[in-house]
Write a protein that holds these residues in place. Structure first.
Motif, PDB file in Angstrom:
ATOM      1  N   MET A 132       0.858  -1.166   0.000  1.00 45.13           N
ATOM      2  CA  MET A 132       0.000   0.000   0.000  1.00 45.13           C
ATOM      3  C   MET A 132       0.901   1.223   0.000  1.00 45.13           C
ATOM      4  N   SER A 133       0.610   2.176  -0.888  1.00 47.44           N
ATOM      5  CA  SER A 133       1.432   3.381  -0.948  1.00 47.44           C
ATOM      6  C   SER A 133       1.225   4.214   0.312  1.00 47.44           C
ATOM      7  N   SER A 134       2.212   5.024   0.631  1.00 46.47           N
ATOM      8  CA  SER A 134       2.128   5.823   1.854  1.00 46.47           C
ATOM      9  C   SER A 134       1.016   6.874   1.754  1.00 46.47           C
ATOM     10  N   ARG A 135       0.787   7.407   0.547  1.00 50.46           N
ATOM     11  CA  ARG A 135      -0.289   8.400   0.384  1.00 50.46           C
ATOM     12  C   ARG A 135      -1.650   7.743   0.589  1.00 50.46           C
ATOM     13  N   ARG A 136      -1.827   6.549   0.040  1.00 48.86           N
ATOM     14  CA  ARG A 136      -3.088   5.824   0.200  1.00 48.86           C
ATOM     15  C   ARG A 136      -3.312   5.475   1.675  1.00 48.86           C
ATOM     16  N   HIS A 137      -2.284   4.967   2.322  1.00 51.66           N
ATOM     17  CA  HIS A 137      -2.377   4.597   3.739  1.00 51.66           C
ATOM     18  C   HIS A 137      -2.717   5.826   4.590  1.00 51.66           C
ATOM     19  N   GLU A 138      -2.088   6.946   4.292  1.00 59.42           N
ATOM     20  CA  GLU A 138      -2.351   8.171   5.056  1.00 59.42           C
ATOM     21  C   GLU A 138      -3.802   8.618   4.871  1.00 59.42           C
ATOM     22  N   TRP A 139      -4.307   8.558   3.620  1.00 64.09           N
ATOM     23  CA  TRP A 139      -5.687   8.958   3.351  1.00 64.09           C
ATOM     24  C   TRP A 139      -6.647   8.067   4.117  1.00 64.09           C
ATOM     25  N   ILE A 140      -6.419   6.754   4.056  1.00 65.02           N
ATOM     26  CA  ILE A 140      -7.296   5.797   4.748  1.00 65.02           C
ATOM     27  C   ILE A 140      -7.255   6.034   6.257  1.00 65.02           C
ATOM     28  N   SER A 141      -6.073   6.267   6.783  1.00 64.72           N
ATOM     29  CA  SER A 141      -5.926   6.506   8.215  1.00 64.72           C
ATOM     30  C   SER A 141      -6.711   7.743   8.652  1.00 64.72           C
ATOM     31  N   LYS A 142      -6.588   8.817   7.893  1.00 64.89           N
ATOM     32  CA  LYS A 142      -7.302  10.055   8.236  1.00 64.89           C
ATOM     33  C   LYS A 142      -8.809   9.871   8.099  1.00 64.89           C
TER      34      LYS A 142
ATOM     35  N   GLU B  49     -13.791  -1.829  11.913  1.00 63.58           N
ATOM     36  CA  GLU B  49     -14.952  -1.465  11.096  1.00 63.58           C
ATOM     37  C   GLU B  49     -14.715  -0.127  10.395  1.00 63.58           C
ATOM     38  N   HIS B  50     -14.181   0.848  11.128  1.00 58.80           N
ATOM     39  CA  HIS B  50     -13.908   2.168  10.546  1.00 58.80           C
ATOM     40  C   HIS B  50     -12.818   2.084   9.484  1.00 58.80           C
ATOM     41  N   TRP B  51     -11.812   1.259   9.724  1.00 59.18           N
ATOM     42  CA  TRP B  51     -10.733   1.086   8.749  1.00 59.18           C
ATOM     43  C   TRP B  51     -11.282   0.458   7.456  1.00 59.18           C
ATOM     44  N   ARG B  52     -12.101  -0.595   7.595  1.00 58.49           N
ATOM     45  CA  ARG B  52     -12.673  -1.253   6.411  1.00 58.49           C
ATOM     46  C   ARG B  52     -13.562  -0.304   5.619  1.00 58.49           C
ATOM     47  N   GLN B  53     -14.312   0.538   6.310  1.00 60.91           N
ATOM     48  CA  GLN B  53     -15.160   1.508   5.626  1.00 60.91           C
ATOM     49  C   GLN B  53     -14.307   2.523   4.864  1.00 60.91           C
ATOM     50  N   ALA B  54     -13.225   2.979   5.484  1.00 62.64           N
ATOM     51  CA  ALA B  54     -12.332   3.934   4.827  1.00 62.64           C
ATOM     52  C   ALA B  54     -11.673   3.306   3.600  1.00 62.64           C
ATOM     53  N   VAL B  55     -11.267   2.043   3.698  1.00 59.20           N
ATOM     54  CA  VAL B  55     -10.668   1.335   2.556  1.00 59.20           C
ATOM     55  C   VAL B  55     -11.686   1.230   1.425  1.00 59.20           C
ATOM     56  N   ALA B  56     -12.921   0.889   1.756  1.00 59.97           N
ATOM     57  CA  ALA B  56     -13.970   0.764   0.740  1.00 59.97           C
ATOM     58  C   ALA B  56     -14.226   2.103   0.056  1.00 59.97           C
TER      59      ALA B  56
END
Length: 79
Positions: free
Chosen positions: A1-11, A29-36
């Motif tokens: 996972m790219s660092s930009r993608r990971h940062e966006w999902i985390s935020k 649950e919140h992480w899975r929703q952000a990934v989706a």
């Protein structure tokens, strides 16, 4: 996972957590929703004028399933 993608999902996961009143124990649950949500964003783009959303990858339409065959009449008793 790219660092930009990971940062966006985390935020986004953090924002979802805050929006839902900071509940305890629902971080997965919140992480899975952000990934989706991120996946959905990556599959779309806006038109040049911003009025239309264009789908980059359309899912293949599902083929209708084969009808299920009943090998016996459920109302028929054996014996």
């Amino acid at each position: 996972m790219s660092s930009r993608r990971h940062e966006w999902i985390s935020k986004r996961a953090y924002a979802i957590w805050e929006e839902q009143g900071r509940p305890h124990g629902r971080d997965d649950e919140h992480w899975r929703q952000a990934v989706a949500e991120r996946d959905a964003l990556e599959r779309t783009q806006a038109s040049v004028d911003g009025r239309e959303v264009l789908v980059k990858f359309r899912p293949k339409p599902q083929r209708p399933g084969m009808p299920r065959q009943h090998w016996g009449n459920p109302s028929t008793k054996v014996g």
